[in-house]
Design an enzyme around this catalytic site. Structure first.
Site, PDB file in Angstrom:
ATOM      1  N   MET A 156       0.939  -1.324  -0.168  1.00 35.33           N
ATOM      2  CA  MET A 156       0.051  -0.090  -0.090  1.00 35.33           C
ATOM      3  C   MET A 156       0.815   1.237   0.176  1.00 35.33           C
ATOM      4  O   MET A 156       0.386   2.300  -0.369  1.00 35.33           O
ATOM      5  CB  MET A 156      -0.995  -0.299   1.182  1.00 35.33           C
ATOM      6  N   CYS A 157       2.071   1.192   0.393  1.00 36.81           N
ATOM      7  CA  CYS A 157       2.702   2.336   0.413  1.00 36.81           C
ATOM      8  C   CYS A 157       3.953   2.192  -0.683  1.00 36.81           C
ATOM      9  O   CYS A 157       4.349   1.040  -1.069  1.00 36.81           O
ATOM     10  CB  CYS A 157       3.584   2.427   1.759  1.00 36.81           C
ATOM     11  N   THR A 158       4.425   3.452  -1.339  1.00 37.33           N
ATOM     12  CA  THR A 158       5.601   3.362  -1.979  1.00 37.33           C
ATOM     13  C   THR A 158       6.773   3.174  -1.561  1.00 37.33           C
ATOM     14  O   THR A 158       7.402   3.773  -0.890  1.00 37.33           O
ATOM     15  CB  THR A 158       5.391   4.792  -2.864  1.00 37.33           C
TER      16      THR A 158
END
Length: 708
Positions: free
Chosen positions: A564-566
């Site tokens: 979900m996070c880069t």
């Protein structure tokens, strides 16, 4: 009778701020490193008497006319000055450094200007250059300080001109002046209605009291005597007993051309810009001057030898020296910022790349889809290139993890649930550069694989509005940046931008690698695919989806925290963003723009990532690659060329024609049906054919031996 030497009032200068603005433009756009002289014009007005109300009735203060330069001085369009004004021709010489300005051979420059005036007198017998002036300057464009020094070359007379101490210079219109009010009105009317401006003129009177204004060039020593002719000039002086500076060169003119008949002259210093009202009286002054204290003419045998000249202007301290105009405190800070932004770019153009089209860059409108890490860095880089219009689209809010990676946000933007990213980013750009046109739009971009529920109806209606707004934004911008987190979110803007023939710049991040690419343009009608030696398309370049054999689908559901996070190396985003912006600039500088071909591999090393730097896939800024894949672990970039795919779900003609004919209904099918795009483009049949081919393969298995 006592005589006194005629004292001339120096001509002061007046520089309007617009003159310095125009000089700045000229320096950056035309002169660059040249210090060549540039022709300019100036005007000066008659001196004025202003009533001093504090000193009581009848008390006047003289205000001399200044030689003024302004923006229009560079246009040489002062052919018809107002009544009471005169035009002066001059040159401005701008130096590149303050050291050059200080070390300039000012005596040489001054003498060259004086020689020009003297040569004009002897060879053309014209008064056109009697008012010639010289202006040397140095423009400090970083601090907006302008150092300048005016010179008004004026010839001295030996012996000096004298005038009787009594009555001296007397007011026109008085009985002693021998010019009646009616005659002065005739002079005013003729000066006002003349098609030819008269900075210098003759006033001829006859026995019948008729008055006629004529050009100085019409002077005849046989008929023009002190009894019949008065020499006139537009006088910028306001001193009652001191004529203005322009009279010096007029007297030198007469002594050079008519030495035997001009040792005594009747002069009118014209100082009336309008006809007197009431009991004001005429402001012009009249006097008879003569050479030598005894009124005896000097020997005229050497009058063709140029006399000495004076005329450098004194500074505000009353000393011979330059002046300085500091425009920074009086300029609009926004205008200062705008000029500062352009300064570095224009220096780059005239020092290194004279062909660089900065106007095209500044006029390009950029739409950034995504206001996250990539969006922030792309926006800052675009501002550095002088792009004036940047719009953000994003649906999320600033979170606590954002400010350290996304340079347009601050800690307070995260509070109270976080500010909308798009609007916040646009606001931050204006704080950096108030002159930019930055706008933020909170907008959700519908995606394939993410169905739009039929109920409640408001969801479908909102989706229609979002799509319509996205279409409008893409239509009104020139370049679309795809900077989103997911693959499927790039599909809809890819289709719309391709259909509207917009340049699409795509940037995507991995952990230590990135992809930057420009989408190929839609082929023009009747165009032919051209292929290079390696079989790749040189003109019909592909898009982000051209290498896929499946349609974009939901990649966001059931993701873990790291998905979900880069998760990417912190320095990678700025590298990818700047690469994308620089690639866009290269495209803009190519004559074919969005249809610029990809560079061709070098003939000597076609497989070694070497390219012809002067081939068709280049602009003044260098290569225009189709795709760049960067590998931070190896500090290496790889050029890739990908041809357009006729079954592409993002840019194929099948998809574009369905979008153009069906509009939102086609999009809704793509959002709700995961297999729609594959059926539309024929990818499903391709997949089926591949599966069937695999089934038809006879696999041969070797017997014996160990399996490893």
């Amino acid at each position: 009778m006592a005589q006194t030497i005629v004292q001339f009032t120096p001509l002061p200068s007046l520089t309007h701020p617009s003159f310095w603005h125009k000089l700045t433009e000229l320096k950056l756009d035309v002169l660059k490193l040249s210090d060549a002289e540039v022709d300019i014009t100036a005007t000066y007005r008659v001196g004025r008497l202003i009533e001093d109300r504090e000193s009581g009735p009848g008390t006047f203060v003289g205000v001399g006319g200044s030689l003024g330069v302004e923006e229009e001085s560079f246009g040489l369009d002062h052919s018809s000055p107002a009544i009471g004004s005169a035009v002066a021709k001059g040159v401005v010489k701008n130096y590149n450094t303050i050291e050059e300005f200080k070390a300039a051979d000012k005596s040489k420059l001054f003498n060259e200007a004086a020689d020009k005036i003297w040569k004009s007198i002897l060879e053309t017998r014209s008064t056109a250059l009697l008012n010639t002036f010289l202006l040397i300057t140095y423009a400090d464009l970083k601090k907006y300080r302008y150092y300048y020094w005016f010179a008004f070359p004026a010839f001295t007379s030996s012996p000096a001109w004298h005038i009787d101490a009594h009555p001296g210079w007397i007011g026109a219109g008085t009985p002693e002046s021998k010019l009646s009010d009616q005659q002065l009105r005739v002079i005013y009317d003729q000066l006002h209605t003349s098609k030819q401006p008269f900075p210098y003129f003759l006033i001829r009177s006859s026995s019948s009291s008729a008055i006629n204004v004529a050009a100085i060039e019409d002077y005849s020593p046989n008929t023009d005597t002190n009894e019949t002719t008065t020499i006139g000039f537009i006088d910028p002086s306001a001193q009652p007993q001191n004529p203005g500076w322009p009279l010096r060169n007029l007297l030198a003119y007469f002594r050079a051309l008519y030495p035997q008949s001009t040792s005594k002259l009747r002069i009118i210093c014209w100082r009336d810009a309008e006809v007197p009202r009431g009991e004001e009286g005429w402001k012009s002054r009249v006097g008879t001057i003569f050479l030598g204290p005894d009124g005896v003419s000097a020997d005229g045998s050497n009058v063709t030898t140029r006399p000495n000249a004076v005329g450098w202007e004194k500074n505000v301290q009353g000393k011979l020296g330059p002046r300085m105009a500091d425009l920074a405190p009086m300029m609009d800070p926004v205008r200062l910022a705008n000029q500062a932004v352009d300064l570095n770019l224009k220096l780059m153009r005239w020092r290194i790349l004279p062909e660089l089209d900065l106007e095209k860059i500044s006029a390009t409108k950029c739409l950034l889809l995504g206001a996250g890490t990539l969006g922030c860095y792309v926006a800052r880089c675009l501002m550095g290139w002088g792009v004036r219009t940047i719009s953000f689209v994003d649906s999320s809010r600033v979170s606590f993890s954002n400010p350290v990676r996304q340079p347009l946000f601050k800690f307070e933007d995260c509070l109270n649930g976080g500010r909308p990213k798009a609007e916040c980013a646009a606001e931050r750009l204006k704080e950096v550069w108030p002159g930019i046109n930055a706008t933020g739009y909170t907008l959700s971009i519908p995606m394939p694989g993410h169905p739009i529920p039929a109920s409640p109806p408001s969801v479908l209606e909102q989706t229609k509005k979002d799509v319509a707004k996205l279409e409008e934004l893409i239509e009104t911008h020139d370049v679309v940046y795809l900077l989103m987190d997911s693959r499927e979110s790039r599909w809809l803007p890819t289709v719309i931008a391709r259909a509207k023939d917009k340049l699409v710049m795509n940037a995507a991040l991995g952990f230590d690698s990135f992809l930057v690419m420009r989408h190929g343009a839609r082929p023009e009608q009747h165009s032919v695919v051209q292929r290079d030696e390696l079989g790749g398309s040189r003109k019909h370049l592909g898009c982000y989806y051209c290498n896929d054999i499946v349609a974009p689908a939901d990649s966001l559901t059931d993701r873990t925290l790291d998905q979900m996070c880069t998760v990417t190396r912190p320095g990678l985003a700025s590298m990818a963003a700047s690469t994308a912006v620089e690639l866009m600039m290269n495209v803009l500088q190519h004559p074919q723009g969005i249809r610029a071909p990809a560079p061709r591999p070098s003939v000597t090393n076609p497989l070694d990532n070497q390219f012809d730097e002067h081939g068709e896939g280049t602009s003044v800024l260098g290569l225009i690659p189709h795709q760049l894949r960067g590998y931070l672990a190896q500090f290496r970039n790889l050029h890739i060329v990908g041809a357009a795919y006729d079954k592409c779900t993002g840019c194929s003609e099948t998809v574009l024609e369905a979008y153009e004919s069906q509009g939102f209904d086609m999009m809704l099918n793509a959002f709700n049906d995961p297999k729609y795009l594959e059926r539309l483009t024929g990818l499903d049949k391709l997949y089926e054919d591949g599966e069937k081919a695999l089934e038809d393969v006879d696999w041969v298995e070797e017997e014996g031996g160990d399996d490893f």
